[in-house]
Design an enzyme around this catalytic site. Structure first.
Site, PDB file in Angstrom:
ATOM      1  N   HIS A  72       1.310  -0.724   0.065  1.00 52.92           N
ATOM      2  CA  HIS A  72       0.283  -0.033   0.289  1.00 52.92           C
ATOM      3  C   HIS A  72       0.479   1.688  -0.047  1.00 52.92           C
ATOM      4  O   HIS A  72       1.138   1.993   1.255  1.00 52.92           O
ATOM      5  CB  HIS A  72      -1.238   0.066   1.022  1.00 52.92           C
ATOM      6  CG  HIS A  72      -2.163   0.757   0.834  1.00 52.92           C
ATOM      7  ND1 HIS A  72      -3.350   0.674   1.094  1.00 52.92           N
ATOM      8  CD2 HIS A  72      -2.150   2.179  -0.038  1.00 52.92           C
ATOM      9  CE1 HIS A  72      -4.025   1.437   0.732  1.00 52.92           C
ATOM     10  NE2 HIS A  72      -3.406   2.278   0.629  1.00 52.92           N
ATOM     11  N   ASN A  74     -11.583  -0.262  -5.709  1.00 50.90           N
ATOM     12  CA  ASN A  74     -11.649   1.284  -4.311  1.00 50.90           C
ATOM     13  C   ASN A  74     -12.462   2.036  -5.159  1.00 50.90           C
ATOM     14  O   ASN A  74     -12.691   2.790  -6.023  1.00 50.90           O
ATOM     15  CB  ASN A  74     -10.163   1.993  -3.993  1.00 50.90           C
ATOM     16  CG  ASN A  74      -9.430   0.609  -3.422  1.00 50.90           C
ATOM     17  OD1 ASN A  74     -10.221  -0.003  -2.699  1.00 50.90           O
ATOM     18  ND2 ASN A  74      -8.355   1.063  -3.082  1.00 50.90           N
ATOM     19  N   GLU A  91     -12.804  -0.598  -1.414  1.00 55.62           N
ATOM     20  CA  GLU A  91     -12.267   0.899  -0.144  1.00 55.62           C
ATOM     21  C   GLU A  91     -13.754   1.558  -0.373  1.00 55.62           C
ATOM     22  O   GLU A  91     -14.502   1.531  -1.932  1.00 55.62           O
ATOM     23  CB  GLU A  91     -11.181   1.159  -0.259  1.00 55.62           C
ATOM     24  CG  GLU A  91      -9.951   1.281   0.403  1.00 55.62           C
ATOM     25  CD  GLU A  91      -8.520   1.925   0.137  1.00 55.62           C
ATOM     26  OE1 GLU A  91      -9.099   2.888   0.017  1.00 55.62           O
ATOM     27  OE2 GLU A  91      -7.797   1.343   0.468  1.00 55.62           O
TER      28      GLU A  91
HETATM   29  C1  PNW Z   1      -7.519   5.989  -0.740  1.00 55.17           C
HETATM   30  N1  PNW Z   1      -7.712  11.047  -4.834  1.00 55.17           N
HETATM   31  O1  PNW Z   1      -6.475   6.975  -1.761  1.00 55.17           O
HETATM   32  C2  PNW Z   1      -6.047   5.229  -0.479  1.00 55.17           C
HETATM   33  O2  PNW Z   1      -6.364   3.738  -0.825  1.00 55.17           O
HETATM   34  C3  PNW Z   1      -6.213   5.311   1.235  1.00 55.17           C
HETATM   35  O3  PNW Z   1      -5.122   4.065   1.424  1.00 55.17           O
HETATM   36  C4  PNW Z   1      -7.100   6.240   1.216  1.00 55.17           C
HETATM   37  O4  PNW Z   1      -6.488   6.592   2.710  1.00 55.17           O
HETATM   38  C5  PNW Z   1      -7.807   6.849   0.591  1.00 55.17           C
HETATM   39  O5  PNW Z   1      -8.611   6.585  -0.886  1.00 55.17           O
HETATM   40  C6  PNW Z   1      -8.921   8.084   1.119  1.00 55.17           C
HETATM   41  O6  PNW Z   1      -8.288   8.908   0.380  1.00 55.17           O
HETATM   42  C7  PNW Z   1      -6.914   7.314  -2.507  1.00 55.17           C
HETATM   43  O7  PNW Z   1      -6.762  12.381  -4.674  1.00 55.17           O
HETATM   44  C8  PNW Z   1      -5.997   9.513  -2.440  1.00 55.17           C
HETATM   45  O8  PNW Z   1      -8.389  11.049  -6.153  1.00 55.17           O
HETATM   46  C9  PNW Z   1      -6.688  10.059  -3.205  1.00 55.17           C
HETATM   47  C10 PNW Z   1      -7.470  10.352  -4.066  1.00 55.17           C
HETATM   48  C11 PNW Z   1      -8.487   8.639  -4.195  1.00 55.17           C
HETATM   49  C12 PNW Z   1      -7.786   7.765  -3.684  1.00 55.17           C
END
Ligand code: PNW
Length: 455
Positions: free
Chosen positions: A119, A295, A366
Site C-alpha cells: 500500500h 476502491n 474501500e
Molecule cells: C485511497 N484522489 O486513496 C487509498 O487507498 C487510501 O489509502 C486513502 O486513505 C483513501 O483512498 C482515502 O483517500 C486515494 O486524490 C487517494 O483521487 C487519493 C485519491 C483517491 C484515492
C-alpha cells in the site's frame, strides 16, 4: 439479496495507522522520506506515530469485534519484513512474527484477514538502489521475493491483494509529485504502472503454483476508479470523453489483466511512453486476477477538450467537473477536494466493470468519505457523523441494487476506514474513520455513529 457468505469489514493501511517506525528493526520507506520534505504534507505531519496500531493490535481487534466485522483488510509494511527490500537482503524475523501473531489473533477472534502486500510504502533502499518502481527488471523480482516470504510465513491467510491502487503509486508518485517519492515526469507514470502490473503477475503466478492450497484461497489487485458521466449527454464527444476517462483510470490496469493489453485510447494518446508488453510479461499479467478489488469513492462529469493532449495529461485529455451542462451538481462537498458523494455512480461503475470484464467476482475493498470541517468540531459532534451514515447507507443500497437487479457479483465490502488515520498528503486534518482517533490524547479510539450503522 447479498450472498450468505458476504464479507463485511473495514480497511486500513500500514503507513496510515501503524506508527512505531523504528520498532523491531523496520527499515525506512519512501513515505518516511517524503514526509520529511517541507511542504509535502498539509499539516507538516507524518506516520511516525499515526494511530500507534503496531503497539495496539489487541485494542484494534477488540474494536473490530465490537463493530461486528467479519473481515479486516490491512497492509503489510515491506520494510518491516525486509528492511532493505531486495531479494538478497536479510529478512527481519521480528517483523514477520509481528504479522504472524496478528493474523493468529484475528482468526482467534473470528475475523478473516484480507492482506494487502503493498500500500505505497516501498522500502527506501530500493528507491535509492535502482530507482524502485521505475526498474523493469529488478522491481518485479524483488516484489515477487517479498510476496513469497509472506505467502510462506502466513499460510493461514487465504485472501491476498498484491497492490493497492497502482494508479496512485504511478501518477501522484511520479507525475504530479504529490505522493512519495514526489517525482514529476511525463513518462515515468506509465513505466511505473507497467512494472507494477508485471510485479503483480509474477506474485500471482508464484502464489498459484506454490502456495494456493484450497479452492477458496484467492489473490487479486485493488484498482481505484471514479465513475464518469458526460458533461453534455447529448454530445457524442462528451460521451466518448467520459468513457476514455474510465479507460485512463481503471482499464489502464484492468484491461491488461482481463483482456491482454492497454486500452487503444491510451496507446493513441501516449504512444511510446506507454510500454509494450513482451510475450513473457503478457503471460504473467493476462488472467492474473482471482477477484477484482474495487476502491470507489466518487464520480465526475466529463467534458471533452478540443485542443490536443499536453504531455503531462494523465486523464485522457478531458475536464473532470462537479457540474454538468445543466448546472446540476454531482454531490455535496467533503473535506477531500476530489470526493463528492454520488451513490448512483457506484452502481453504474459496478455494472461498467462487470460488463467489460465478464462479471468477475468483486470485493469492494474501500468505500467511504471525509466530512467537510469534521476536524474542527468538538469530539461529541464528530461522533455524530450523520453525513457519513448517509453516505454509507446510500452507497450500500446502490451496491445491493447492482447485485439484485444488474447481476453484479459482489462478495464483500470494506469500509474505509476502521479509524481516522494519516491521510497521506492531507495529513491528519482529513478524517475517513468510522472511529474517531484522539491524536491529542494518546490515540484513544471512539466509534462514531457510522461505525455502528454499518454492519
Ligand atoms: C485511497 N484522489 O486513496 C487509498 O487507498 C487510501 O489509502 C486513502 O486513505 C483513501 O483512498 C482515502 O483517500 C486515494 O486524490 C487517494 O483521487 C487519493 C485519491 C483517491 C484515492
Amino acid at each position: 439479496m447479498l450472498p450468505k457468505d458476504f464479507q463485511w469489514g473495514f480497511a486500513t493501511a500500514a503507513y496510515q495507522i501503524e506508527g512505531a517506525i523504528d520498532k523491531d528493526g523496520r527499515g525506512p520507506s519512501i513515505w518516511d522520506t517524503f514526509c520529511a520534505i517541507p511542504g509535502k504534507i498539509a499539516d507538516g505531519s507524518s506516520g511516525v506515530t499515526a494511530c500507534d496500531s503496531y503497539n495496539r493490535t489487541a485494542e484494534d481487534i477488540a474494536l473490530l469485534k465490537s463493530l461486528g466485522a467479519k473481515s479486516y483488510r490491512f497492509s503489510i509494511s515491506w520494510s518491516r519484513i525486509i528492511p532493505k527490500g531486495g531479494r538478497n537482503d536479510p529478512v527481519n524475523k521480528a517483523g514477520v512474527n509481528h504479522y504472524a501473531q496478528f493474523v493468529d489473533d484475528l482468526l482467534e477472534a473470528g475475523i478473516t484477514p484480507f492482506i494487502t502486500l503493498f500500500h505505497w510504502d516501498l522500502p527506501e533502499e530500493l528507491h535509492q538502489r535502482y530507482g524502485g518502481l521505475l526498474n523493469r527488471e529488478e522491481f518485479p523480482l524483488d516484489f515477487e521475493n517479498y510476496a513469497r516470504i509472506m505467502f510462506q510465513s502466513l499460510p493461514k491467510v487465504k485472501n491476498w491483494i498484491t497492490f493497492n491502487e497502482p494508479l496512485c503509486s504511478a501518477i501522484p508518485g511520479y507525475g504530479s509529485g504529490t505522493f512519495a517519492p514526489g517525482r514529476q515526469s511525463t513518462s515515468e507514470p506509465w513505466t511505473v504502472g507497467h512494472n507494477l502490473l508485471v510485479a503483480h503477475g509474477r506474485a500471482v503466478k508464484a502464489y498459484r503454483e506454490e502456495f494456493k492450497t484450497t479452492s477458496d484461497s484467492q489473490i487479486g489487485i485493488v484498482l481505484n476508479g471514479d465513475f464518469t458521466y458526460p458533461w453534455d449527454s447529448s454530445d457524442p464527444a462528451d460521451r466518448e470523453a467520459a468513457e476514455r476517462r474510465l479507460e485512463f483510470f481503471t482499464a489502464w490496469f484492468a484491461d491488461p489483466i482481463y483482456l491482454g493489453d492497454y486500452p487503444a485510447s491510451m496507446r493513441r494518446q501516449l504512444g511510446d511512453r506507454l510500454p509494450t508488453f513482451t510475450a513473457e510479461e503478457k503471460a504473467f499479467v493476462l488472467g492474473s486476477n482471482d477477484f477484482y478489488g474495487m476502491n470507489h469513492y466518487t464520480s465526475n462529469y466529463i467534458r471533452h477538450r478540443t485542443s490536443p493532449a499536453t504531455a503531462d495529461d494523465t486523464v485522457g485529455n478531458v475536464d473532470c467537473l462537479f457540474y454538468n451542462k445543466q448546472g446540476q451538481c454531482i454531490g455535496p462537498e467533503t473535506q477531500s477536494p476530489w470526493l463528492r458523494p454520488c451513490a448512483t455512480g457506484f452502481r453504474d461503475f459496478l455494472v461498467w466493470i462487470s460488463k467489460r470484464y465478464n462479471y468477475p467476482r468483486i470485493y469492494v475493498t474501500e468505500n467511504g468519505t471525509s466530512i467537510k470541517g469534521e476536524n474542527d468540531l468538538p469530539k461529541e459532534k464528530i461522533l455524530e457523523d450523520d453525513f457519513r451514515v448517509k453516505y454509507y447507507n446510500d452507497y450500500i443500497r446502490a451496491m445491493v441494487t447492482a447485485v439484485t437487479l444488474d447481476g453484479v457479483n459482489v462478495k464483500g465490502y470494506f469500509a474505509w476506514s476502521l479509524m481516522d488515520n494519516f491521510e497521506w498528503a492531507d495529513g491528519y486534518v482529513t478524517r475517513f474513520g468510522v472511529t474517531f482517533v484522539d491524536y491529542e490524547n494518546g490515540q484513544q479510539r471512539f466509534p462514531k455513529k457510522s461505525a455502528k450503522s454499518l454492519i
